[in-house]
Design a protein around this motif. Structure first.
Motif, PDB file in Angstrom:
ATOM      1  N   GLY A  76       0.780  -1.228   0.000  1.00  0.00           N
ATOM      2  CA  GLY A  76       0.000   0.000   0.000  1.00  0.00           C
ATOM      3  C   GLY A  76       0.809   1.272   0.000  1.00  0.00           C
ATOM      4  N   ASN A  77       2.156   1.164  -0.047  1.00  0.00           N
ATOM      5  CA  ASN A  77       2.928   2.400  -0.133  1.00  0.00           C
ATOM      6  C   ASN A  77       2.945   2.913  -1.569  1.00  0.00           C
ATOM      7  N   GLU A  78       3.487   4.090  -1.764  1.00  0.00           N
ATOM      8  CA  GLU A  78       3.437   4.735  -3.077  1.00  0.00           C
ATOM      9  C   GLU A  78       4.148   3.910  -4.145  1.00  0.00           C
ATOM     10  N   ASP A  79       5.289   3.323  -3.773  1.00  0.00           N
ATOM     11  CA  ASP A  79       6.039   2.518  -4.738  1.00  0.00           C
ATOM     12  C   ASP A  79       5.258   1.283  -5.154  1.00  0.00           C
ATOM     13  N   ASP A  80       4.629   0.633  -4.186  1.00  0.00           N
ATOM     14  CA  ASP A  80       3.832  -0.570  -4.461  1.00  0.00           C
ATOM     15  C   ASP A  80       2.660  -0.246  -5.374  1.00  0.00           C
ATOM     16  N   ILE A  81       1.937   0.841  -5.077  1.00  0.00           N
ATOM     17  CA  ILE A  81       0.790   1.238  -5.876  1.00  0.00           C
ATOM     18  C   ILE A  81       1.219   1.553  -7.311  1.00  0.00           C
ATOM     19  N   CYS A  82       2.302   2.281  -7.470  1.00  0.00           N
ATOM     20  CA  CYS A  82       2.781   2.656  -8.814  1.00  0.00           C
ATOM     21  C   CYS A  82       3.182   1.432  -9.624  1.00  0.00           C
ATOM     22  N   ARG A  83       3.851   0.487  -8.987  1.00  0.00           N
ATOM     23  CA  ARG A  83       4.264  -0.734  -9.695  1.00  0.00           C
ATOM     24  C   ARG A  83       3.052  -1.519 -10.182  1.00  0.00           C
ATOM     25  N   ARG A  84       2.066  -1.663  -9.321  1.00  0.00           N
ATOM     26  CA  ARG A  84       0.874  -2.428  -9.698  1.00  0.00           C
ATOM     27  C   ARG A  84       0.071  -1.694 -10.770  1.00  0.00           C
ATOM     28  N   ARG A  85       0.009  -0.378 -10.658  1.00  0.00           N
ATOM     29  CA  ARG A  85      -0.726   0.390 -11.660  1.00  0.00           C
ATOM     30  C   ARG A  85      -0.018   0.343 -13.017  1.00  0.00           C
ATOM     31  N   ASP A  86       1.311   0.392 -13.006  1.00  0.00           N
ATOM     32  CA  ASP A  86       2.072   0.327 -14.258  1.00  0.00           C
ATOM     33  C   ASP A  86       1.920  -1.032 -14.938  1.00  0.00           C
ATOM     34  N   LYS A  87       1.866  -2.092 -14.139  1.00  0.00           N
ATOM     35  CA  LYS A  87       1.806  -3.443 -14.717  1.00  0.00           C
ATOM     36  C   LYS A  87       0.394  -3.862 -15.108  1.00  0.00           C
ATOM     37  N   PHE A  88      -0.599  -3.544 -14.259  1.00  0.00           N
ATOM     38  CA  PHE A  88      -1.957  -4.050 -14.473  1.00  0.00           C
ATOM     39  C   PHE A  88      -2.950  -2.973 -14.914  1.00  0.00           C
ATOM     40  N   GLY A  89      -2.553  -1.707 -14.890  1.00  0.00           N
ATOM     41  CA  GLY A  89      -3.447  -0.638 -15.295  1.00  0.00           C
ATOM     42  C   GLY A  89      -4.187  -0.033 -14.116  1.00  0.00           C
ATOM     43  N   SER A  90      -4.906   1.041 -14.390  1.00  0.00           N
ATOM     44  CA  SER A  90      -5.678   1.736 -13.357  1.00  0.00           C
ATOM     45  C   SER A  90      -7.154   1.386 -13.487  1.00  0.00           C
ATOM     46  N   ASN A  91      -7.886   1.628 -12.424  1.00  0.00           N
ATOM     47  CA  ASN A  91      -9.308   1.273 -12.397  1.00  0.00           C
ATOM     48  C   ASN A  91     -10.154   2.440 -12.919  1.00  0.00           C
ATOM     49  N   THR A  92      -9.866   2.844 -14.132  1.00  0.00           N
ATOM     50  CA  THR A  92     -10.597   3.940 -14.781  1.00  0.00           C
ATOM     51  C   THR A  92     -11.026   3.495 -16.169  1.00  0.00           C
ATOM     52  N   TYR A  93     -12.013   4.200 -16.716  1.00  0.00           N
ATOM     53  CA  TYR A  93     -12.547   3.875 -18.032  1.00  0.00           C
ATOM     54  C   TYR A  93     -12.539   5.131 -18.898  1.00  0.00           C
ATOM     55  N   PRO A  94     -12.046   5.023 -20.134  1.00  0.00           N
ATOM     56  CA  PRO A  94     -12.082   6.200 -21.020  1.00  0.00           C
ATOM     57  C   PRO A  94     -13.517   6.543 -21.377  1.00  0.00           C
ATOM     58  N   LYS A  95     -13.830   7.825 -21.308  1.00  0.00           N
ATOM     59  CA  LYS A  95     -15.183   8.276 -21.621  1.00  0.00           C
ATOM     60  C   LYS A  95     -15.165   9.117 -22.888  1.00  0.00           C
ATOM     61  N   PRO A  96     -16.115   8.890 -23.790  1.00  0.00           N
ATOM     62  CA  PRO A  96     -16.171   9.724 -24.999  1.00  0.00           C
ATOM     63  C   PRO A  96     -16.536  11.152 -24.635  1.00  0.00           C
TER      64      PRO A  96
END
Length: 315
Positions: A57-77
């Motif tokens: 849950g630290n900043e480094d851990d979150i960034c690594r997981r987000r870089d590898k698996f993506g973020s929980n967001t959806y592109p909106k038109p």
């Protein structure tokens, strides 16, 4: 598994294919899950997650997981403007037919009664069509803007997760793969994942099928541990392990422009739209036929009057 906060201050995420893991969950591949990882606990170990303490849950851990698996967001038109809805309302077959009728009525009326009085009928049809297009376009534009405002507010919900042994509330957009999420009755499942533990969990998956009726599925660790974003907890409580987020989830796949399959609800709405279009087209054709009959009758009457006048003149 001991808390990972002290044992692994620096680490590299394992070589897991995010797409294959996401597909395994979306396809409910329980056999593949056991064969590849040895079950839910194996997936947690592969993602470097302690089921009881969560991720670091630290900043480094979150960034690594987000870089590898993506973020929980959806592109909106981007939101559509007024011109789009005006053109969309103008392109309907009934509207085009009514415009053609208005043009014919205007032309025949001016030819028959002159510009000062002949434009009444055709002009009134043009005004009626303009009002229909304006009301439809403004209504759709208002709904579009209202929908975007509500979606910004309603989508940014808070969820309970456990990170480094501490339970905390975070935005649904901040969830990453590996998060341990707490689920209770009425909660929306924020991402795709696997059931860790809980009691009598019933999930409503109607949002995934497009059905208006509830589609409740019993979830447990042995037979059906799969949980999907967009579903809602109908009964029970549980903790889940997030395995895919954002566009890699089942909900993201449905939102993608590449997802072209119709859900049952969409099919019914398409039938309703088709029926309304048929009725509108039939009314437009009826108006066109009546106008043509009227002009034909006028033409016949004028011809008979001219013929009678000629006979009288000759005799």
């Amino acid at each position: 598994m001991a808390s990972m906060g002290s044992n692994l201050p620096h680490y590299d995420l394992p070589d897991i294919d995010p797409t294959k893991l996401a597909e395994m969950v979306k396809e409910r591949d329980e056999v593949g899950l056991r064969r590849r990882f040895g079950g839910v606990e194996g997936v947690a170990a592969a993602l470097l997650v302690d089921p009881h303490h969560g991720i670091l849950g630290n900043e480094d851990d979150i960034c690594r997981r987000r870089d590898k698996f993506g973020s929980n967001t959806y592109p909106k038109p981007p939101p559509k403007g007024l011109l789009y809805f005006v053109l969309d309302a103008s392109m309907g077959t009934p509207i085009l037919i009514l415009l053609a009728c208005a043009a014919l009525s205007l032309g025949f009326g001016i030819k028959e009664h002159g510009p000062s009085e002949g434009w009444y009928e055709g002009g009134s049809i043009f005004v009626a069509v303009f009002l229909v297009i304006s009301v439809s376009a403004l209504s759709n534009l208002t709904q579009e803007r209202r929908f975007h405002k509500l979606s910004k507010i309603s989508n940014n919900i808070k969820v309970d997760v456990k990170r480094d042994g501490k339970r905390q509330k975070i935005s649904i957009f901040d969830i990453v793969v590996g998060d341990v999420v707490f689920l209770n009755i009425g909660d929306q499942i924020p991402a795709d994942g696997l059931f860790l533990e809980g009691h009598s969990l019933q999930v409503d998956e109607s949002s995934m099928t497009g059905e208006s009726d509830h589609v409740e599925v019993e979830v447990d660790r042995e037979r059906n541990p799969f949980l999907f974003s967009g579903s809602k907890v109908a009964d029970g409580y549980a903790r889940m392990l997030v395995t895919s987020v954002g566009m890699n989830t089942a909900w993201g796949e449905m939102m993608s422009s590449k997802y072209n399959e119709w859900t049952p609800l969409q099919a019914r709405l398409d039938k309703l739209t088709w029926f309304i279009e048929k009725v509108g087209r039939a009314v437009a054709y009826l108006v066109l036929v009546l106008l043509l009959i009227r002009y034909i009758v006028y033409a016949v009457i004028l011809f008979l009057l001219f013929f009678t006048f000629c006979i009288s003149y000759l005799t």
